[in-house]
Design an enzyme around this catalytic site. Structure first.
Site, mmCIF file in Angstrom:
data_model
loop_
_atom_site.group_PDB
_atom_site.id
_atom_site.type_symbol
_atom_site.label_atom_id
_atom_site.label_comp_id
_atom_site.label_asym_id
_atom_site.label_seq_id
_atom_site.Cartn_x
_atom_site.Cartn_y
_atom_site.Cartn_z
ATOM 1 N N LEU A 17 47.068 32.169 42.280
ATOM 2 C CA LEU A 17 47.305 33.283 43.190
ATOM 3 C C LEU A 17 48.444 34.194 42.762
ATOM 4 O O LEU A 17 48.859 35.077 43.513
ATOM 5 C CB LEU A 17 47.552 32.748 44.607
ATOM 6 N N SER A 18 48.958 34.003 41.542
ATOM 7 C CA SER A 18 50.017 34.898 41.072
ATOM 8 C C SER A 18 49.402 36.194 40.571
ATOM 9 O O SER A 18 48.254 36.235 40.136
ATOM 10 C CB SER A 18 50.866 34.231 39.992
ATOM 11 N N ASP A 23 56.360 18.029 23.079
ATOM 12 C CA ASP A 23 55.230 17.912 22.165
ATOM 13 C C ASP A 23 55.676 17.778 20.710
ATOM 14 O O ASP A 23 55.139 16.966 19.965
ATOM 15 C CB ASP A 23 54.315 19.123 22.312
ATOM 16 N N MET A 66 57.782 33.011 39.322
ATOM 17 C CA MET A 66 56.808 32.095 38.723
ATOM 18 C C MET A 66 56.785 32.247 37.206
ATOM 19 O O MET A 66 56.680 31.263 36.479
ATOM 20 C CB MET A 66 55.410 32.312 39.300
ATOM 21 N N GLU A 67 56.905 33.468 36.721
ATOM 22 C CA GLU A 67 56.913 33.694 35.274
ATOM 23 C C GLU A 67 58.111 33.012 34.625
ATOM 24 O O GLU A 67 57.985 32.395 33.560
ATOM 25 C CB GLU A 67 56.916 35.201 34.983
#
Length: 160
Positions: free
Chosen positions: A74-75, A127, A112-113
């Site tokens: 929803l962003s 990783d 959010m970013e």
């Protein structure tokens, strides 16, 4: 407390920001990676078999900030004007504090970013180091600062 990502029927929606006036939005987020001290020392000395761990993690975070709408349903897609990722390594403890800052002249915030950028940078460190350190942990993903828009400035308590 109400959540604006739901309509009157309780269905998930993308918030309509079309009537908002664009303003400069800034957000800074953090994630903390904990490695064995000897693993981090090898990373900092350039002895990782996978290459420049922090350089790749920086690029991964910047790319992730730009891909946030593909990951968070929803962003809003935003025209990001600045994305940066920085690292504060503590070789003695094996801790790396990842800090991501994002800016855009938009109708909605870039929290959010920034959080996605910090998280993906931390995951990239994991990783690239997991082959030599199985005990790596990632924690404390948090918004540190945001400004722009009608809600004004937010600064996480205890942060400068």
């Amino acid at each position: 407390m109400s959540f604006n990502h739901f309509d009157e029927q309780g269905q998930a929606i993308m918030v309509d920001v079309s009537a908002k006036v664009p303003t400069l939005r800034t957000a800074t987020a953090r994630a903390v990676v904990r490695l064995r001290p000897e693993t981090l020392q090898a990373v900092l000395a350039g002895r990782s078999s996978k290459g420049d761990v922090l350089g790749v993690a920086r690029l991964a975070g910047i790319a992730a900030a730009k891909k946030t709408p593909d990951l968070i349903p929803l962003s809003h897609p935003l025209a990001i004007h600045h994305a940066a990722v920085d690292f504060m390594p503590e070789p003695e403890t094996g801790e790396v504090v990842v800090t991501a800052t994002v800016r855009a002249f938009e109708r909605t915030g870039v929290e959010m970013e920034a959080m996605v950028a910090a998280s993906v940078s931390a995951l990239t460190i994991y990783d690239m180091c997991k082959g030599s350190d199985k005990g790596i942990t990632i924690g404390e993903v948090a918004l540190l600062y945001k400004e722009g828009g009608k809600s004004g400035i937010y600064r996480r308590e205890g942060e400068q």
